[in-house]
Scaffold this active site. Structure first.
Site, PDB file in Angstrom:
ATOM      1  CB  VAL A   1      42.177  36.860  35.265  1.00 40.27           C
ATOM      2  CG1 VAL A   1      41.953  38.156  36.034  1.00 40.27           C
ATOM      3  CG2 VAL A   1      43.505  36.903  34.515  1.00 40.27           C
ATOM      4  CB  CYS A   2      38.631  37.120  38.379  1.00 41.57           C
ATOM      5  SG  CYS A   2      37.263  37.632  39.421  1.00 41.57           S
ATOM      6  CB  THR A   3      35.192  33.710  38.354  1.00 42.15           C
ATOM      7  OG1 THR A   3      34.955  34.560  37.225  1.00 42.15           O
ATOM      8  CG2 THR A   3      34.717  34.412  39.627  1.00 42.15           C
TER       9      THR A   3
ATOM     10  CB  THR B   1      39.101  32.580  42.631  1.00 38.14           C
ATOM     11  OG1 THR B   1      38.228  33.190  41.662  1.00 38.14           O
ATOM     12  CG2 THR B   1      38.305  32.258  43.881  1.00 38.14           C
TER      13      THR B   1
END
Length: 320
Positions: A104-106, A124
């Protein structure tokens, strides 16, 4: 069969990266699809999130065993300065024990740091997409996607996009009806109308490596409405149209025309949010006509200029 979903967490982790997807899996279990979720940290014990909330009683990696799904949450420091070696080692071990791996995300920086995304498509948070592409040039970063599956690896965009990712995983496991029921319960979209690029005002493509293309793309970004046809750009760069097309494919993984259209679309979106009419946004962005603007929105964002401005131009609810 009870599925085991592990979330790799650590100090300064973004809470919503964890709680959003976790709630989706919890709802799947509530609907009759057995699922055990557990929080895993490099050393076990309590973890403090970026907003100060404590996650208590996380498991140590050696106590986990095989997982159906590993979800690696994100945090700002994973993009700058980057994931530390102990976290990478733990993620590597857990990923080797999981049927599929998601970030998730970074959290994508962890997978990329292990080389697991080399040669794969990934995404990302739009703010960090350029850095992910720069630091890991073998990863095919797609900054406009909410979530991407490539093999057994799944990556998602920023923060709340983890919910979209988890819904997609649940749909893959249990079908669209279950995912739809969960989305309805959580009051979220089953599938958002448009891509992540709705939320950025900068074109998040990997930077060109060569001076020639870097100079040319900078000129396009500075004045999207100018003449940026393939012959005009080739003439400005003093190369053939064939050579310029090859450079775009090699360095930016797209065609000159498609890249220019994305730049112009990015400018048009910002113009719409700044109060310009559709006609004005089309003209000043270089897209030209209302119809060309509508086609670009439909092709890249899956929505219309009017719907985009209504949804993202304000957070206020329209009065009845």
């Amino acid at each position: 069969m009870t599925r085991r979903v592990g979330f790799l967490v650590f100090d300064a982790v973004t809470l919503l990266d964890v709680s959003g997807p976790l709630e989706v899996f919890h709802q799947a279990a509530r609907l009759g699809h057995p699922c055990t979720t557990l929080l895993i940290s490099p050393h076990g014990g309590p973890v403090t999130t970026s907003n100060g909330v404590a996650l208590a009683a996380t498991a140590a990696p050696h106590d986990v065993g095989p997982l159906d799904t590993l979800v690696i949450a994100g945090a700002d420091h994973l993009a700058d300065p980057g994931p530390e070696s102990p976290l990478l080692a733990v993620a590597d071990t857990l990923a080797g024990q999981a049927r599929r791996v998601a970030s998730v995300c970074t959290g994508a920086f962890v997978l990329a740091g292990l080389g697991l995304l080399d040669g794969r498509r990934a995404t990302t948070h739009w703010r960090h997409a350029r850095e992910l592409a720069r630091r890991h040039p073998r990863v095919r970063v797609e900054p406009d996607a909410l979530h991407i599956r490539d093999g057994r690896y799944h990556t998602s965009a920023g923060i709340s996009a983890g919910i979209d990712l988890a819904l997609a995983l649940v749909e893959h496991d249990h079908g669209p009806d279950t995912a739809r029921d969960i989305a309805r319960e959580l009051v979220v979209f089953m599938q958002r109308p448009g891509g992540q690029s709705q939320f950025s005002t900068a074109l998040a493509t990997p930077p060109a490596r060569g001076d020639l293309l870097r100079t040319l793309t900078a000129a396009v970004l500075a004045d999207p409405a100018a003449d940026h046809s393939l012959p005009a750009m080739a003439s400005a760069a003093a190369v053939s149209t064939r050579h310029l097309t090859r450079l775009f494919h090699t360095e930016l993984h797209t065609t000159p025309a498609r890249w220019v259209e994305r730049v112009r679309l990015d400018r048009a979106r910002q113009l719409l949010l700044d109060g310009h009419s559709i006609t004005s946004a089309a003209r000043h962005s270089g897209l030209g006509s209302d119809e060309t603007l509508r086609r670009a929105f439909a092709r890249h964002l899956g929505t219309t200029p009017t719907a985009y401005r209504r949804r993202f131009g304000t957070t206020r609810t329209t009065a009845p």
